[in-house]
Design an enzyme around this catalytic site. Structure first.
Site, mmCIF file in Angstrom:
data_model
loop_
_atom_site.group_PDB
_atom_site.id
_atom_site.type_symbol
_atom_site.label_atom_id
_atom_site.label_comp_id
_atom_site.label_asym_id
_atom_site.label_seq_id
_atom_site.Cartn_x
_atom_site.Cartn_y
_atom_site.Cartn_z
ATOM 1 N N LYS A 281 -2.071 -13.170 -1.921
ATOM 2 C CA LYS A 281 -2.766 -12.282 -2.853
ATOM 3 C C LYS A 281 -2.480 -12.709 -4.289
ATOM 4 C CE LYS A 281 -2.752 -7.966 -0.167
ATOM 5 N NZ LYS A 281 -4.211 -7.828 -0.109
ATOM 6 N N ARG A 355 -5.991 -5.406 10.650
ATOM 7 C CA ARG A 355 -6.839 -5.293 11.844
ATOM 8 C C ARG A 355 -6.211 -6.017 13.028
ATOM 9 N NH1 ARG A 355 -11.791 -7.699 8.620
ATOM 10 N NH2 ARG A 355 -10.632 -6.543 7.036
HETATM 11 N N1 BES Z 1 -3.656 -4.146 2.649
HETATM 12 C C1 BES Z 1 -4.859 -4.809 2.278
HETATM 13 C C2 BES Z 1 -5.932 -3.843 1.786
HETATM 14 C C3 BES Z 1 -5.613 -3.115 0.507
HETATM 15 C C4 BES Z 1 -5.938 -3.677 -0.718
HETATM 16 C C5 BES Z 1 -5.068 -1.851 0.529
HETATM 17 C C6 BES Z 1 -5.676 -2.996 -1.889
HETATM 18 C C7 BES Z 1 -4.796 -1.160 -0.644
HETATM 19 C C8 BES Z 1 -5.118 -1.740 -1.860
HETATM 20 C C9 BES Z 1 -5.411 -5.570 3.466
HETATM 21 O O1 BES Z 1 -4.472 -6.104 4.320
HETATM 22 C C10 BES Z 1 -6.220 -6.711 2.920
HETATM 23 O O2 BES Z 1 -5.645 -7.534 2.280
HETATM 24 N N2 BES Z 1 -7.518 -6.735 3.197
HETATM 25 C C11 BES Z 1 -8.363 -7.760 2.731
HETATM 26 C C12 BES Z 1 -9.369 -8.056 3.826
HETATM 27 C C13 BES Z 1 -10.207 -9.281 3.582
HETATM 28 C C14 BES Z 1 -9.343 -10.515 3.539
HETATM 29 C C15 BES Z 1 -11.231 -9.380 4.687
HETATM 30 C C16 BES Z 1 -9.067 -7.310 1.453
HETATM 31 O O3 BES Z 1 -9.364 -6.125 1.326
HETATM 32 O O4 BES Z 1 -9.258 -8.122 0.584
HETATM 33 MN MN MN Z 2 -3.771 -7.960 3.661
#
Ligand code: BES
Ligand code: MN
Ligand code: ZN
Length: 505
Positions: A281, A355
Site C-alpha cells: 500500500k 476475501r
Molecule cells: N483492508 C483493505 C480495504 C480498506 C481500505 C479498508 C481502506 C479500510 C480503508 C483491503 O484489504 C484492500 O486493500 N482492498 C483493496 C482491494 C483491491 C486490491 C481489489 C482495495 O480496496 O484497494
Molecule cells: Mn488489503
C-alpha cells in the site's frame, strides 16, 4: 462508570449536574425542562428567546443553577425537530448531555430519559435502552497509551431518572440490555483502536478466550497446522508472509439446546495489520490499517453480548486472524491458491487479502459447521468508502429476507446499512485465465466484485456480507455517541440479529 435507573424528580436531585431536553422550535420548555425552568425562575425560557438554547440536534447548553436547584448545573440538550425524532436521536442526545457535563467537570449526574415521556413518544423500554447505549458509547475514550491522564475528566455515576414509578421495571430491563450492547460495542472499539504490535492474531485469540470464559461461551482456536489439515490454502497463503502465527478463532454460544439446528454464523475479517503485502500500500494513512480487524472485533464483541443476553438459539462466531505483510516468504501476484472447497484462486493483488481469509472461513462455516444464516463483516474494500462514505455499511446479499432484516436492524441500532447489487454479470470481472477465479477485478465496482468473490464460498446457505471499510471508523471525532476511528460497527447489529432470529423461531 456506574449507571442506574431510578424513580424520582429531576428538580430535587442533588449532584454535579442534570440533563433535560428540548425539541427544536419549541418556544417554552416542557416536561423535565419545564419543571427545571420554573425553579430557575425562567432562565431557560429567556435563553430560548435569545436563541442561546435552540433545541437543535447536537446542541448541549450548560447553565449554572446558583443554588436555585440542588444540582450545580443543568444541561439542555437538543432533540432536533419533533417530527424527525427517532430512537437513534435519543441515543445521540443522551451522549451529548453527559459529554457536555463531563466537559464542565461533573462527576455525578442525572438525566431524564430522552424520548420516554411527553412528546418523544418512544416506548419506555426501547427509550431506556437507547439512552443507556448513548451514555456508555458517548463517554467511551481510548486513552490507554497516554502516560499522563491527570487532566482527563471522567464521569463516575449517571442516574437515569423517571417520574412515573410504573415504568421503572421495563426501563430497568431496557437499560440493562443497553448496557450489555454498549459495553460490547466499546470492546470492539478498544480492539480496533489497539495498534498492530499489541493486537496480533495471538493476542486477539487471548481476548476471545477471556470473553468466552466471562460470557459462558465455548472457545476454540484453529492454528496453522489445523488450517493446513482442513485445506485452508487461501487463508494460509495470506498468512505466509508474517512471522506472527495466524489463527482462526471460534466462539460458540449454545442457547438453542442440544437437538436444535447448528444456528447462526457470524464471521469477521481480522487482518491485524494490512500492509498490502507484496502489492504494498502507499505509505499515506497506512497506520489506519491497524483497524483492518474491525469485523473480527465486532464478532468477538457481539458474542460477548449474546452470551449475556442468552437468546434461545445457537450462534457461532468465526474470526480468521493474520497479518498481511511482505517478506521473502510472502505470497505473490501470480500465485495460485486453493481454498477449502477446492476452488483455485489466481492472486492479482496481495492487497485483496480479506476475501481470501474469508473464503476459507465461509467454507468452514457453511460446509463444515452447517451454520445458517451466515453473515460476515469485513473492512473489505476502499471502494466502499468511495460509494457510501463513513455513514452506511454496504449490505450485499442474494437473500431478500436477510437483506430486509439487516436493513431494519441497521435503522434501529444506528449502524445503518445500504443494499448493494449482486447481478451475476459482475462475476465476469473475476474470471481468471489460469485458475477458477482471481482475487481482484480492477477498480470499477470494486466492492461489488469483492462480494461476488465471497459468493463462491457460501454454497446455497442464506448469507449476507457487510462491507464496513468506511462505516467501522470515523475520520474525525463526530457528534453524539461516535468517537474518532474504530466505532464498533456492526456489533449491535450482530447481537440484534441473533435476538431477532431467536424470537422468530
Ligand atoms: N483492508 C483493505 C480495504 C480498506 C481500505 C479498508 C481502506 C479500510 C480503508 C483491503 O484489504 C484492500 O486493500 N482492498 C483493496 C482491494 C483491491 C486490491 C481489489 C482495495 O480496496 O484497494
Ligand atoms: Mn488489503
Ligand atoms: Zn485488508
Amino acid at each position: 462508570m456506574e449507571l442506574k435507573v431510578q424513580t424520582g424528580d429531576i428538580t430535587t436531585w442533588k449532584g454535579d449536574g442534570i440533563v433535560v431536553n428540548l425539541f427544536e422550535g419549541a418556544m417554552s420548555p416542557d416536561g423535565g425542562a419545564g419543571a427545571v425552568d420554573k425553579k430557575l425562575r425562567g432562565v431557560l425560557t429567556q435563553m430560548i428567546k435569545k436563541g442561546e438554547i435552540n433545541g437543535k440536534l447536537g446542541s448541549a447548553t450548560v447553565v449554572h443553577t446558583f443554588d436555585r436547584l440542588p444540582a450545580d448545573r443543568v444541561c439542555v440538550v437538543g432533540l432536533g425537530k419533533q417530527g424527525e425524532f427517532t430512537l437513534d436521536r435519543a441515543r445521540q442526545a443522551a451522549a451529548n448531555g453527559v459529554k457536555a457535563l463531563r466537559n464542565a467537570g461533573a462527576k455525578k449526574v442525572a438525566t431524564v430519559v430522552h424520548g420516554a415521556g411527553g412528546l418523544g413518544n418512544l416506548d419506555p423500554e426501547s427509550a431506556a435502552q437507547a439512552n443507556a447505549e448513548g451514555i456508555i458509547l458517548g463517554l467511551w475514550q481510548f486513552r490507554k497509551y497516554f502516560t499522563d491522564n491527570n487532566d482527563v475528566k471522567q464521569i463516575e455515576q449517571v442516574v437515569m431518572l423517571e417520574r412515573d414509578a410504573t415504568k421503572l421495571k421495563v426501563m430497568k430491563a431496557g437499560a440493562e440490555r443497553g448496557e450489555i450492547l454498549a459495553n460490547a460495542t466499546n470492546l470492539a472499539r478498544d480492539l480496533t483502536n489497539e495498534p498492530g504490535n499489541a493486537m496480533t492474531p495471538t493476542r486477539l485469540a487471548d481476548v476471545a478466550k477471556r470473553v468466552a470464559k466471562e460470557a459462558g461461551l465455548e472457545f476454540e482456536v484453529l492454528d496453522r497446522d489445523r488450517a493446513k489439515k482442513l485445506g485452508m490454502g487461501a487463508f494460509l497463503g495470506v498468512a505466509q508472509g508474517s512471522d506472527e502465527p495466524p489463527c482462526i478463532i471460534v466462539l460458540r454460544y449454545l442457547g438453542g439446546g442440544k437437538k436444535s439446528a447448528p444456528g447462526v454464523g457470524l464471521i469477521g475479517k481480522a487482518i491485524t495489520f494490512d500492509s498490502g503485502g507484496i502489492s504494498l500500500k502507499p505509505a499515506a494513512d497506512m497506520q489506519d490499517m491497524k483497524g483492518d480487524m474491525a469485523g473480527g472485533a465486532a464478532v468477538i464483541a457481539a458474542m460477548q453480548a449474546i452470551g449475556h443476553l442468552k437468546p434461545t438459539l445457537n450462534v457461532t462466531g468465526i474470526v480468521p486472524a493474520t497479518e498481511n505483510l511482505p517478506s521473502g516468504k510472502a505470497y505473490k501476484p501470480g500465485d495460485i491458491l486453493k481454498a477449502m472447497n477446492g476452488k483455485t484462486i489466481e492472486i492479482i493483488s496481495t492487497d485483496a487479502e480479506g476475501r481470501l481469509i474469508l473464503a476459507d472461513a465461509l467454507v468452514y462455516a457453511t460446509k463444515t459447521l452447517k451454520l445458517s444464516p451466515v453473515v460476515d463483516a469485513a473492512t473489505l474494500t476502499g471502494a466502499m468508502t468511495i460509494a457510501l462514505g463513513h455513514l452506511r455499511t454496504g449490505l450485499f446479499s442474494p437473500d431478500k429476507e436477510l437483506t430486509n432484516l439487516l436493513f431494519r436492524l441497521g435503522e434501529e441500532t444506528g449502524e445503518k446499512n445500504w443494499p448493494m447489487p449482486m447481478d451475476p454479470e459482475y462475476a465476469e470481472n473475476i474470471k481468471s485465465d489460469w485458475a477458477d477465479i482471481k482475487n481482484s477485478g480492477g477498480r470499477p465496482g470494486g466492492s461489488i466484485i469483492g462480494a461476488m468473490f465471497l459468493k463462491n464460498f457460501v454454497g446455497e446457505t442464506p448469507w449476507a456480507h457487510l462491507d464496513i471499510a468506511g462505516s467501522s471508523d470515523n475520520p474525525k471525532a463526530t457528534s453524539g455517541y461516535q468517537n474518532k476511528f474504530g466505532n464498533g460497527t456492526p456489533t449491535r447489529t450482530f447481537v440484534n440479529l441473533a435476538l431477532a432470529l431467536a424470537a422468530k423461531k
